[in-house]
Write a protein that holds these residues in place. Structure first.
Motif, PDB file in Angstrom:
ATOM      1  N   HIS A   1       0.867  -1.141   0.058  1.00 29.88           N
ATOM      2  CA  HIS A   1       0.336   0.268   0.052  1.00 29.88           C
ATOM      3  C   HIS A   1       0.944   1.394   0.133  1.00 29.88           C
ATOM      4  N   ALA A   2       1.913   1.575  -0.028  1.00 32.28           N
ATOM      5  CA  ALA A   2       2.733   2.411  -0.177  1.00 32.28           C
ATOM      6  C   ALA A   2       4.135   1.886  -1.827  1.00 32.28           C
ATOM      7  N   HIS A   3       3.274   2.912  -2.807  1.00 33.56           N
ATOM      8  CA  HIS A   3       3.668   2.069  -4.082  1.00 33.56           C
ATOM      9  C   HIS A   3       5.148   3.043  -4.048  1.00 33.56           C
ATOM     10  N   ALA A   4       5.035   4.009  -3.879  1.00 33.60           N
ATOM     11  CA  ALA A   4       6.338   4.892  -3.326  1.00 33.60           C
ATOM     12  C   ALA A   4       7.915   4.222  -2.699  1.00 33.60           C
ATOM     13  N   ALA A   5       7.422   3.061  -1.781  1.00 35.46           N
ATOM     14  CA  ALA A   5       8.335   2.875  -1.052  1.00 35.46           C
ATOM     15  C   ALA A   5       8.835   1.874  -1.890  1.00 35.46           C
ATOM     16  N   GLN A   6       8.080   1.082  -2.223  1.00 35.70           N
ATOM     17  CA  GLN A   6       8.417  -0.210  -2.200  1.00 35.70           C
ATOM     18  C   GLN A   6       8.796  -0.100  -3.739  1.00 35.70           C
ATOM     19  N   GLU A   7       8.662   1.048  -4.592  1.00 39.17           N
ATOM     20  CA  GLU A   7       9.475   1.076  -6.059  1.00 39.17           C
ATOM     21  C   GLU A   7      11.018   1.965  -5.450  1.00 39.17           C
ATOM     22  N   MET A   8      10.822   2.303  -4.833  1.00 39.32           N
ATOM     23  CA  MET A   8      12.506   2.481  -4.183  1.00 39.32           C
ATOM     24  C   MET A   8      13.071   1.595  -3.960  1.00 39.32           C
ATOM     25  N   VAL A   9      12.438   0.731  -3.488  1.00 37.34           N
ATOM     26  CA  VAL A   9      13.362  -0.933  -3.022  1.00 37.34           C
ATOM     27  C   VAL A   9      14.056  -1.345  -3.967  1.00 37.34           C
ATOM     28  N   ALA A  10      12.775  -1.286  -5.012  1.00 37.77           N
ATOM     29  CA  ALA A  10      13.467  -2.167  -6.400  1.00 37.77           C
ATOM     30  C   ALA A  10      14.683  -1.353  -6.928  1.00 37.77           C
ATOM     31  N   TYR A  11      14.662   0.068  -6.950  1.00 38.15           N
ATOM     32  CA  TYR A  11      16.045   1.271  -7.299  1.00 38.15           C
ATOM     33  C   TYR A  11      17.312   0.482  -6.577  1.00 38.15           C
ATOM     34  N   ILE A  12      16.632   0.554  -5.233  1.00 36.89           N
ATOM     35  CA  ILE A  12      17.692   0.033  -4.333  1.00 36.89           C
ATOM     36  C   ILE A  12      18.448  -0.934  -4.618  1.00 36.89           C
ATOM     37  N   GLY A  13      17.305  -1.641  -4.716  1.00 35.97           N
ATOM     38  CA  GLY A  13      18.641  -3.194  -4.838  1.00 35.97           C
ATOM     39  C   GLY A  13      18.750  -3.362  -6.452  1.00 35.97           C
ATOM     40  N   LEU A  14      18.337  -3.116  -7.384  1.00 34.08           N
ATOM     41  CA  LEU A  14      18.901  -2.791  -8.649  1.00 34.08           C
ATOM     42  C   LEU A  14      19.706  -2.310  -8.698  1.00 34.08           C
ATOM     43  N   GLY A  15      20.125  -0.938  -8.299  1.00 31.23           N
ATOM     44  CA  GLY A  15      21.171  -0.022  -8.131  1.00 31.23           C
ATOM     45  C   GLY A  15      22.719  -0.820  -7.571  1.00 31.23           C
ATOM     46  N   THR A  16      21.885  -1.166  -6.423  1.00 29.59           N
ATOM     47  CA  THR A  16      22.949  -2.092  -5.633  1.00 29.59           C
ATOM     48  C   THR A  16      23.813  -3.941  -6.240  1.00 29.59           C
ATOM     49  N   ALA A  17      22.962  -3.961  -7.121  1.00 24.05           N
ATOM     50  CA  ALA A  17      23.461  -5.009  -7.169  1.00 24.05           C
ATOM     51  C   ALA A  17      23.842  -4.701  -8.610  1.00 24.05           C
ATOM     52  N   VAL A  18      23.749  -4.055  -9.388  1.00 24.62           N
ATOM     53  CA  VAL A  18      24.386  -3.939 -10.745  1.00 24.62           C
ATOM     54  C   VAL A  18      26.212  -3.061 -10.133  1.00 24.62           C
ATOM     55  N   PHE A  19      25.890  -1.778  -8.741  1.00 25.16           N
ATOM     56  CA  PHE A  19      27.103  -1.223  -8.400  1.00 25.16           C
ATOM     57  C   PHE A  19      28.372  -2.339  -7.640  1.00 25.16           C
ATOM     58  N   ALA A  20      27.521  -3.583  -6.968  1.00 24.72           N
ATOM     59  CA  ALA A  20      28.360  -4.447  -5.723  1.00 24.72           C
ATOM     60  C   ALA A  20      29.388  -5.513  -7.350  1.00 24.72           C
ATOM     61  N   ALA A  21      28.684  -5.239  -8.332  1.00 21.85           N
ATOM     62  CA  ALA A  21      28.909  -6.276  -9.112  1.00 21.85           C
ATOM     63  C   ALA A  21      29.949  -6.161  -9.959  1.00 21.85           C
ATOM     64  N   THR A  22      30.227  -4.802  -9.784  1.00 26.19           N
ATOM     65  CA  THR A  22      31.328  -4.358 -11.146  1.00 26.19           C
ATOM     66  C   THR A  22      32.954  -4.081 -10.119  1.00 26.19           C
ATOM     67  N   ILE A  23      31.961  -3.965  -8.941  1.00 25.09           N
ATOM     68  CA  ILE A  23      33.171  -3.998  -8.139  1.00 25.09           C
ATOM     69  C   ILE A  23      34.438  -5.425  -7.482  1.00 25.09           C
ATOM     70  N   GLY A  24      32.621  -6.189  -7.572  1.00 28.07           N
ATOM     71  CA  GLY A  24      33.711  -7.230  -7.393  1.00 28.07           C
ATOM     72  C   GLY A  24      34.519  -7.986  -8.862  1.00 28.07           C
ATOM     73  N   LEU A  25      34.389  -7.760 -10.190  1.00 25.52           N
ATOM     74  CA  LEU A  25      35.427  -7.559 -10.841  1.00 25.52           C
ATOM     75  C   LEU A  25      36.805  -7.507 -10.804  1.00 25.52           C
ATOM     76  N   ALA A  26      36.597  -6.818 -10.277  1.00 25.09           N
ATOM     77  CA  ALA A  26      38.308  -6.407  -9.884  1.00 25.09           C
ATOM     78  C   ALA A  26      39.210  -6.965  -8.689  1.00 25.09           C
ATOM     79  N   GLN A  27      38.173  -7.058  -7.690  1.00 19.54           N
ATOM     80  CA  GLN A  27      39.245  -7.773  -6.592  1.00 19.54           C
ATOM     81  C   GLN A  27      40.240  -9.253  -6.542  1.00 19.54           C
ATOM     82  N   ASN A  28      40.940  -8.935  -5.833  1.00 16.70           N
ATOM     83  CA  ASN A  28      41.982  -9.459  -5.660  1.00 16.70           C
ATOM     84  C   ASN A  28      41.999 -10.497  -4.728  1.00 16.70           C
ATOM     85  N   ASP A  29      40.769 -10.106  -3.822  1.00 19.79           N
ATOM     86  CA  ASP A  29      41.334 -10.515  -2.263  1.00 19.79           C
ATOM     87  C   ASP A  29      40.137 -12.170  -2.197  1.00 19.79           C
TER      88      ASP A  29
END
Lengths: 613, 520
Positions: A271-299
């Motif tokens: 019942h909180a459309h904007a909040a749920q939308e925000m969950v999706a944005y944060i999730g997607l943003g974090t998913a792609v952002f962290a994945a790019t960092i993962g590409l270049a780590q050596n540990d």
């Protein structure tokens, strides 16, 4: 009565026994207490779930009123519904496996009893978190697992980097808790209760603006605990903790608490459309952002840590897209394969006597075959290769994302390709090619490899547990047909990631360096994790420190306030000094004053009296 | 009954004076016995207390100075009961802890402590304003000497600062008391200091405001509220351990108690006046955040904890001026909590100071390695102070925040940052002192906690866990008196619609609307 309280209290007893007497107990006894309490708890979970049967509605046990103030009553109530059941099985099941593994892993470490005491305490709080029937009890578990995370990250407390990481984790989580706390306060005002059973059914009748605010504040809390942008920075550092801790707390269970909390609050988000939308944005943003960092780590652990951040982002994407059950499904499969990745990495590190740098590994495939083959199961699972576990859940999320907004699907597919690439990269660097270190690797003992094997099986077959179907009474399945093309594309993306990694690190080693050089600045940016830590340090940490020290303490406190107080004192002293001149003790000067005073009085009387007449 | 509790320390003091100064151990033993007796005789107060009664209980009344209308009138309600129990327990523990810490002028030291004990108890049980004022001033003297005689290197500066600050406050407060006294005479025709009588007079808002501010100075300095707090760090740093413990645990609560017992019920119109409420809430919030930030940057272990008190007491005053049941009960519980957890933190410092004679944080590091039991006890104290659920601090903080949120959500939003910062300064302190390698050779062979030291911490830890796990009895004790207090300040509060539907200030219904003029 199912005596739900036994589920968390058993590990708590383990904690108390080992914490109080562990120092004096034999190692075997410590192990027996630690393992026994968790295994019994797992057994009790199974017994309870069997006893509760279909569990169409939530089953609640109320023990006592925890506190009551004004109109607010919060009970010590535990409840089980299907969502809780899934979480309980994951936490106690995977938790038990990791406890068993840790017996082998920690056997040569100091503070053995302390480690298991903390681990049991963690289980207690985690189980309170999932069993609590109201937000406040959830919060108790939430803070408690944060505390245990702090203690376990800083387990090697002689190392400054470890204690730094622990402190960072706790404080960043507290920033998230800022949101969670405010959300609870707002829930009390809006609903007059913190009980799930009272809040969620009433959600539909409340104004959307209030629900949105609650949703956003809860999301802030979830971002802290589940390491989502912008609060993900603590999780990679948390890898300072012993590897079983990384597997249990920072991959399989605690970090999914935010996902659980959002799914639990689905009635609010729906019942909180904007909040749920925000969950999706944060999730997607974090998913792609962290994945790019993962590409270049050596540990090797850092690679998996960023992978965890990214996969948690996936779960949030699912929640935000309205597919709550898909998010929980991925939580389950991720618990299997990510715990396996970490435990496998631990086995590698164990074999190489502490080496964590991928550049110093290589050729381990034949030296530690059990570790390799079990890890390979996690590899195919996370890469989304059918029919292994990760494929099913990731597929469910991507389909929901496509249903929600097609572009989200495409970003998700890109992330899937990157995920497959970085995990394959780690695998190729560690297990293929020529050995690059000077180690004498040895396979881990059965107490460690057995849990690996069980998790490997779960990673392979876990996708056939139809979690979404099981959760249907709570989260209605979205319509959306099973689009074969969309599934195929994501699978191809995964395969492409693996293929590219094979090309870079097996077929043409050296190509990776060439590409990195060609990318130049971009590579440096990713390699340095986008300088986010440095940014936070410059923008938040240092201004707060300098401002507090220079402006507040030295400026306001010492300068302004004490300055004013001392000013008053100086005036008093100066006045006193002047007045002291009068009190010279000299009779003649007193006599002079008396004369002057008398004249003054006479004059005054004359003036006043004269005026009156 | 109550008289017995009140004067047991004083009676012990009279006997103590007969013991020759050279018999140090006899003096110590007697002081400990007296303090323990003081605690024991206070226990029946709990069992005899009737929590269904919102008024004062165990009242004792006698004429004292009839020509002034001053009476010996004492009694307790739920609020004072909790503070009395805190006082008798902490007082005993502080005296017990002093056994090895104090070597010179032993007799005078214990005499001062026992006198202090009676003074503090008197403050919490007096129902006559004149009597209250006598006890209030009485507390000043022994504390002045405890800091000034048995304190650290800058003890004189600290003691005089403490004395002048609080005295200045008291004098203004006296003016306020006299105003009420004469107003009562004017309206009712006789002189009295009895609180129940003074509540009956009808004063215009303007006069109430004036009296409120005069009380405010007295109470706010004691609490201390920003910006009257600068005496506190100096006093704490220089005071001997037991002095710091009593100062933080009990003495500061005299200020918050003053607001609850006098400002609110005697000056209800002023207490609900928006200017005053806003001003006090803003000062509280500044105190919360400011105290935490300054605490973060301290290099002196004891000063850090002293500033953290400013932050914690900010929560207590914020709760009071939320003016609703949650805020006020939370505030009282948090006053007790602060007594427990900050008391422990000062004892922690005392333990290490006795071993190393320095409070510089940079002198330490890695103590957990050398003193594991000490590390565990410190961790308990830290977590209790930082508001970890299942320990005491959380219960108080959450209830206060709930109360503040009901009144004005912006207050709560700012106050919650204090919780975040609280974790920061405490964890950082813990890391710098306890964790890591032992970097300073002088810390290598420090003895761990002795049994006698553990015995001081044990009841405090047990109490912290009790309040954290099962705080309901405390809320029950407070329910009636707090409800009366709220009803007095906001008549019809309980008759109106439940706060969920018509709160005092606008609830946050519009999430995107900019925060209404924030309290800063």
């Amino acid at each position: 009565m199912q005596h739900l309280w036994l589920i968390p209290v058993l590990p708590l007893l383990g904690f108390l026994l080992n914490g109080l007497f562990g120092r004096r107990l034999a190692k075997g006894a410590v192990t027996a207490i630690a393992l026994g309490s968790v295994l019994l708890s797992f057994a009790w979970v199974v017994k309870t779930l069997v006893g509760l049967g279909a569990l169409e509605t939530a089953y609640i046990e109320r023990y006592f009123t925890w506190f009551q103030s004004g109109d607010l009553r919060v009970g010590a109530d535990l409840s089980v519904d299907r969502l809780t059941a899934v979480m309980l099985l994951v936490v106690t099941g995977v938790g038990s496996l990791i406890h068993i593994y840790a017996v082998g892993y920690m056997t040569h470490e100091g503070g053995y009893y302390r480690f298991f005491a903390y681990l049991n305490l963690f289980m207690f709080f985690m189980l309170v978190l999932v069993l609590g029937a109201n937000f406040l009890l959830l919060f108790v578990g939430w803070e408690g697992v944060g505390l245990c995370s702090y203690l376990l990250i800083g387990f090697y407390f002689l190392k400054k980097s470890a204690t730094d990481a622990g402190k960072k984790a706790f404080i960043v989580n507290r920033i998230g808790d800022f949101g969670f706390s405010l959300a609870m306060l707002l829930i009390v005002i809006t609903f007059g209760s913190l009980d799930f059973g009272a809040v969620f059914p009433a959600a539909a009748s409340k104004p959307e603006s209030t629900l949105t605010l609650i949703g956003l504040l809860l999301l802030l809390g979830a971002c802290g605990k589940s390491a989502q942008a912008p609060l993900y920075v603590w999780l990679p550092d948390a890898m300072e903790g012993p590897t079983p801790v990384s597997a249990l707390i920072h991959a399989a269970t605690m970090v999914t608490a935010g996902v659980y909390m959002v799914a639990r609050s689905s009635a609010i988000y729906l019942h909180a459309h904007a909040a749920q939308e925000m969950v999706a944005y944060i999730g997607l943003g974090t998913a792609v952002f962290a994945a790019t960092i993962g590409l270049a780590q050596n540990d090797i652990k850092k690679v998996f840590a960023y992978s965890t951040v990214s996969q948690l982002g996936y779960m949030f994407l699912g929640l935000g897209a309205g597919a709550f059950s898909a998010g929980i499904f991925h939580l389950v499969t991720h618990a299997f394969f990510k715990a396996l990745l970490f435990l496998g990495a631990g086995s590698v590190i164990h074999a190489l006597e502490g080496e964590q740098d991928l550049r110093h590994m290589g050729g381990l495939r034949t030296r530690i075959p059990v570790t390799f083959w079990t890890l390979a199961c996690a590899w195919v699972a996370i890469a989304g290769i059918p029919p292994f576990a990760g494929f099913h859940s990731k597929d469910a999320i991507l389909l929901a994302a496509h249903h929600h907004a097609p572009w989200m699907y495409w970003v998700g597919v890109l992330t899937a390709a990157m995920t497959a690439f970085y995990v394959s990269r780690a695998m190729f660097l560690a297990f293929f090619g020529e050995p690059r270190g000077h180690h004498h690797p040895h396979e881990s003992p059965p107490v460690m490899t057995a849990p690996l094997a069980v998790l490997a099986l779960l990673s392979l077959a876990g996708g056939f547990l139809d979690v979404p179907k099981f959760l249907e009474p709570l989260f209605p399945l979205s319509e959306g047909a099973h689009d074969f093309a969309l599934v195929a594309i994501s699978v191809v993306a995964g395969l492409a990631g693996i293929g590219l990694a094979a090309l870079f690190y097996v077929v043409k080693p050296g190509l990776a360096d060439a590409v990195a050089n060609a990318l130049g600045g971009l590579y440096t940016l990713v390699y340095n994790k986008y300088f986010v830590d440095e940014l936070y340090d410059a923008a938040v940490v240092r201004p707060v420190e300098t401002g507090s020290r220079e402006a507040l303490w030295k400026g306001v406190d010492a300068g302004l306030i004490d300055g004013a107080a001392n000013g008053v004192a100086s005036i008093a002293r100066a006045t006193g000094g002047l007045l002291r001149l009068i009190q010279s003790g000299n009779i003649r000067s007193y006599a002079t004053w008396v004369v002057f005073g008398s004249i003054l009085v006479l004059v005054a009387i004359g003036l006043v009296g004269g005026g009156a007449r | 009954m109550l008289t017995l509790v009140l004067f047991t320390p004083l009676a012990g003091l009279l006997v103590l004076l007969l013991i020759p100064s050279s018999a140090k151990n006899a003096i110590r033993l007697w002081a400990n016995l007296t303090a323990f007796a003081g605690f024991l005789v206070s226990l029946p107060l709990v069992s005899r207390f009737d929590k269904s009664n919102g008024g004062f209980q165990m009242v004792e009344r006698a004429d004292w100075i009839p020509s002034l209308g001053a009476k010996y009138l004492i009694g307790i309600d739920g609020i004072s009961l909790l503070l009395v129990m805190l006082t008798t327990l902490i007082g005993f523990l502080a005296i017990f802890y002093s056994w090895t810490a104090i070597e010179d002028r032993v007799k005078e030291y214990y005499a001062m402590f026992l006198l202090l004990q009676t003074g503090m108890l008197g403050v919490f049980v007096s129902l006559d304003f004149f009597l209250f004022y006598v006890f209030w001033e009485l507390v000043l003297v022994p504390m002045y000497f405890i800091i000034g005689v048995w304190g650290g290197p800058r003890k004189l500066y600290a003691a005089i600062k403490f004395f002048l600050y609080t005295l200045a406050g008291s004098v203004l407060m006296l003016l306020g008391i006299l105003t009420l006294y004469f107003q009562h005479h004017q309206q009712m025709g006789f002189y009295t200091f009895e609180i129940a009588d003074l509540m009956k007079i009808d004063m215009p808002l303007g006069l109430q405001q004036w009296v409120f501010w005069s009380f405010f100075v007295g109470f706010a300095i004691k609490v201390p509220m920003f910006p009257f707090h600068t005496w506190l760090p100096d006093a704490h740093v220089e005071a001997p351990t037991a002095g710091s413990v009593v100062l933080a645990s009990v003495l500061l609560k005299m200020g918050t108690y003053g607001f609850l017992r006098f400002s609110l019920p005697l000056l209800p119109k002023a207490s609900i006046d928006q200017t005053i409420v806003q001003a006090l809430a803003v000062l509280s919030i500044i105190g919360i955040i400011y105290g935490a930030l300054v605490s973060l940057m301290q290099k002196d272990w004891k000063k850090l904890i002293a500033y953290s008190s400013v932050s914690h007491l900010g929560f207590c005053t914020l709760g009071i001026f939320a003016l609703n049941p949650n805020g006020i009960s939370g505030s009282v519980i948090q006053q007790i909590n602060h007594g427990i957890s900050t008391g422990m933190l000062f004892l922690i410092i005392g333990v290490i100071y006795e071993r190393r004679h320095t409070r510089e944080i940079s002198e330490y590091g890695g103590l957990a390695h050398v003193m594991p039991k000490y590390a565990i006890v410190f961790a308990f104290a830290m977590l209790s102070s930082a508001g970890m659920p299942l320990l005491n601090g959380f219960v108080g903080e959450f209830t206060i925040l709930q109360g503040a949120f009901e009144t004005n959500w912006v207050w709560a939003a700012f106050a919650v940052t204090g919780v975040v910062l609280g974790a920061a300064y405490l964890l950082w302190l813990y890391q710098r002192t306890m964790l890591g390698q032992v970097t300073n050779g002088r810390n290598l062979n420090l003895p761990d906690l002795r049994w006698s030291e553990m015995a001081v911490f044990a009841p405090l830890i047990a109490w912290a866990v009790w309040i954290g796990v099962y705080p309901k009895p405390y809320f029950d004790i407070l329910e009636k008196p707090v409800a009366q207090l709220v009803e007095r300040v906001r008549p019809g509060y309980f008759a109106g619609p439940p706060p969920g539907e018509a709160p005092l200030a606008a609830p946050p219904v519009a999430p995107v609307a900019p925060a209404k003029a924030g309290p800063r």
